[in-house]
Design an enzyme around this catalytic site. Structure first.
Site, mmCIF file in Angstrom:
data_model
loop_
_atom_site.group_PDB
_atom_site.id
_atom_site.type_symbol
_atom_site.label_atom_id
_atom_site.label_comp_id
_atom_site.label_asym_id
_atom_site.label_seq_id
_atom_site.Cartn_x
_atom_site.Cartn_y
_atom_site.Cartn_z
ATOM 1 N N HIS A 103 0.847 -1.205 0.000
ATOM 2 C CA HIS A 103 0.000 0.000 0.000
ATOM 3 C C HIS A 103 0.876 1.247 0.000
ATOM 4 O O HIS A 103 2.085 1.180 0.211
ATOM 5 C CB HIS A 103 -0.861 0.027 1.274
ATOM 6 C CG HIS A 103 -0.051 0.245 2.516
ATOM 7 N ND1 HIS A 103 0.743 -0.734 3.071
ATOM 8 C CD2 HIS A 103 0.134 1.354 3.286
ATOM 9 C CE1 HIS A 103 1.366 -0.249 4.120
ATOM 10 N NE2 HIS A 103 1.028 1.027 4.279
ATOM 11 N N ASP A 105 0.513 5.180 2.042
ATOM 12 C CA ASP A 105 -0.260 5.690 3.165
ATOM 13 C C ASP A 105 -1.338 6.678 2.708
ATOM 14 O O ASP A 105 -1.055 7.603 1.931
ATOM 15 C CB ASP A 105 0.677 6.333 4.194
ATOM 16 C CG ASP A 105 1.639 5.285 4.770
ATOM 17 O OD1 ASP A 105 1.257 4.098 4.837
ATOM 18 O OD2 ASP A 105 2.779 5.656 5.127
ATOM 19 N N HIS A 261 4.730 0.292 0.049
ATOM 20 C CA HIS A 261 5.530 -0.466 1.005
ATOM 21 C C HIS A 261 4.712 -1.566 1.658
ATOM 22 O O HIS A 261 3.483 -1.570 1.590
ATOM 23 C CB HIS A 261 6.149 0.455 2.055
ATOM 24 C CG HIS A 261 5.155 1.288 2.804
ATOM 25 N ND1 HIS A 261 4.619 2.450 2.294
ATOM 26 C CD2 HIS A 261 4.584 1.128 4.014
ATOM 27 C CE1 HIS A 261 3.785 2.983 3.162
ATOM 28 N NE2 HIS A 261 3.728 2.188 4.230
ATOM 29 N N ARG A 277 5.575 7.247 13.310
ATOM 30 C CA ARG A 277 5.435 7.824 11.972
ATOM 31 C C ARG A 277 4.725 9.166 12.006
ATOM 32 O O ARG A 277 3.698 9.283 12.657
ATOM 33 C CB ARG A 277 4.609 6.855 11.118
ATOM 34 C CG ARG A 277 4.523 7.211 9.653
ATOM 35 C CD ARG A 277 3.579 6.256 8.931
ATOM 36 N NE ARG A 277 2.263 6.875 8.804
ATOM 37 C CZ ARG A 277 1.161 6.223 8.453
ATOM 38 N NH1 ARG A 277 1.184 4.921 8.214
ATOM 39 N NH2 ARG A 277 0.024 6.861 8.338
HETATM 40 C C1 OGA Z 1 3.393 2.334 8.051
HETATM 41 C C2 OGA Z 1 3.707 0.972 7.594
HETATM 42 C C3 OGA Z 1 5.354 -0.790 7.743
HETATM 43 C C4 OGA Z 1 6.290 -1.336 8.761
HETATM 44 O O1 OGA Z 1 3.748 2.681 9.181
HETATM 45 O O2 OGA Z 1 2.803 3.089 7.277
HETATM 46 O O3 OGA Z 1 3.121 0.514 6.664
HETATM 47 O O4 OGA Z 1 7.223 -2.060 8.367
HETATM 48 N N1 OGA Z 1 4.683 0.354 8.246
HETATM 49 O O5 OGA Z 1 6.094 -1.076 9.940
HETATM 50 MN MN MN Z 2 2.068 2.274 5.607
#
Ligand code: OGA
Ligand code: MN
Length: 286
Positions: A103, A105, A261, A277
């Site tokens: 996906h 974000d 990701h 994040r």
């Molecule tokens: C995010 C996500 C992936 C991870 O925080 O947006 O997709 O590896 N994280 O934690």
């Molecule tokens: Mn993410």
């Protein structure tokens, strides 16, 4: 001045020579932004940031989002979304299964995020090796490599992105808490171009994802799902992917237009993972 070292994969670069806990001067900031646009994912190793410093560096890029799920944010910091498997007093301190599917974000929002800034506080280690890598795929390179016929199918086509579909998708038999009616009302299904143009570089980016995209508008249902499945297989091919192995103190920025990701969930308690994040506000895709 900063040093930018490309990862050697289709995307990703390491940046050294800057301390993000201190105000970053305009020339350095410009060099960082240019590196983000060129490499799509940039990694700053060995940073030591307080929550305030994480937020104030992020704000140099512009406004920040406050996550829909405030129960998953750091208490007192609505802009800091916590991704962690840690349970405290019987309650998860953050999102425990973020990024289970490919996906970008907030792709389901009217104005998807421009980029995310992710800071590694604690990384699970097993036999001296870090677990819980994150995979990144370049949507510019993945788009460029599509057969012309697929490019024609996607030309000026819209796709449906559904937070609800993504949220309720089956994840290893671990159902999530139901969303409240109020939460659901904030995230109606959204139509976005299946291929979007990067606002800074002008490059075309594939903008459909396994987690949230449910339909290509105007195609017969069977064809829509066949094409989507082919695209989901295509975009995660090794040639488009950079795999990040985390170390505590890594600060990563990824471009949510140019990349997707996915988390590699290959660890469990008592091994702890704790990340935070911030999420940059973006604009409507075109
Ligand atoms: C995010 C996500 C992936 C991870 O925080 O947006 O997709 O590896 N994280 O934690
Ligand atoms: Mn993410």
């Amino acid at each position: 001045m900063i040093t930018v070292t490309p990862s050697g994969a289709a995307l990703g670069a390491r940046i050294t020579g800057v301390d993000l806990s201190k105000p970053v001067d305009p020339a350095t900031f410009k060099a960082i932004e240019d590196a983000l646009h060129e490499h799509e994912v940039i990694v700053f190793p060995e940073q030591r940031l307080t929550p305030e410093q994480h937020i104030s560096f992020s704000r140099q890029f512009g406004e920040l989002e406050e996550h829909l799920r405030q129960d998953r944010c750091r208490p007192g910091y609505p802009e800091l979304f916590v991704v962690s498997n840690i349970i405290e007093n019987g309650k998860p301190i953050g999102s425990t299964d973020a990024g289970f599917f490919w996906h970008s974000d907030l792709c389901y929002a009217a104005e998807p995020s421009r980029g995310s800034l992710f800071y590694a506080h604690e990384i699970p280690m097993q036999d001296g090796q870090p677990k819980g890598d994150t995979l990144f795929a370049s949507m510019t390179t993945a788009y460029d490599a599509l057969p012309d016929e697929t490019k024609r199918t996607l030309h000026e086509r819209k796709a449906v992105n559904s937070y609800f579909a993504g949220y309720t998708r089956e994840r290893n038999g671990a159902p999530r808490a139901a969303l409240t009616a109020e939460q659901r009302a904030k995230v109606p299904d959204m139509l976005h171009p299946a291929v979007r143009t990067h606002p800074a570089t002008g490059r075309k980016c594939l903008f459909v994802c396994e987690a949230y995209t449910t339909e290509l508008v105007g195609l017969e249902a069977q064809e829509s799902s066949t094409v989507l499945e082919q695209l989901f297989e295509h975009l995660k091919e090794d040639r488009f992917v950079y795999r990040h192995r985390w170390a505590p103190g890594d600060f990563l920025i990824w471009d949510n237009c140019a990349t997707q990701h996915r988390a590699v969930i290959d660890y469990e308690l008592p091994l702890r993972r704790r990340m935070e994040r911030t999420t940059l506000r973006g604009a409507a895709p075109f």
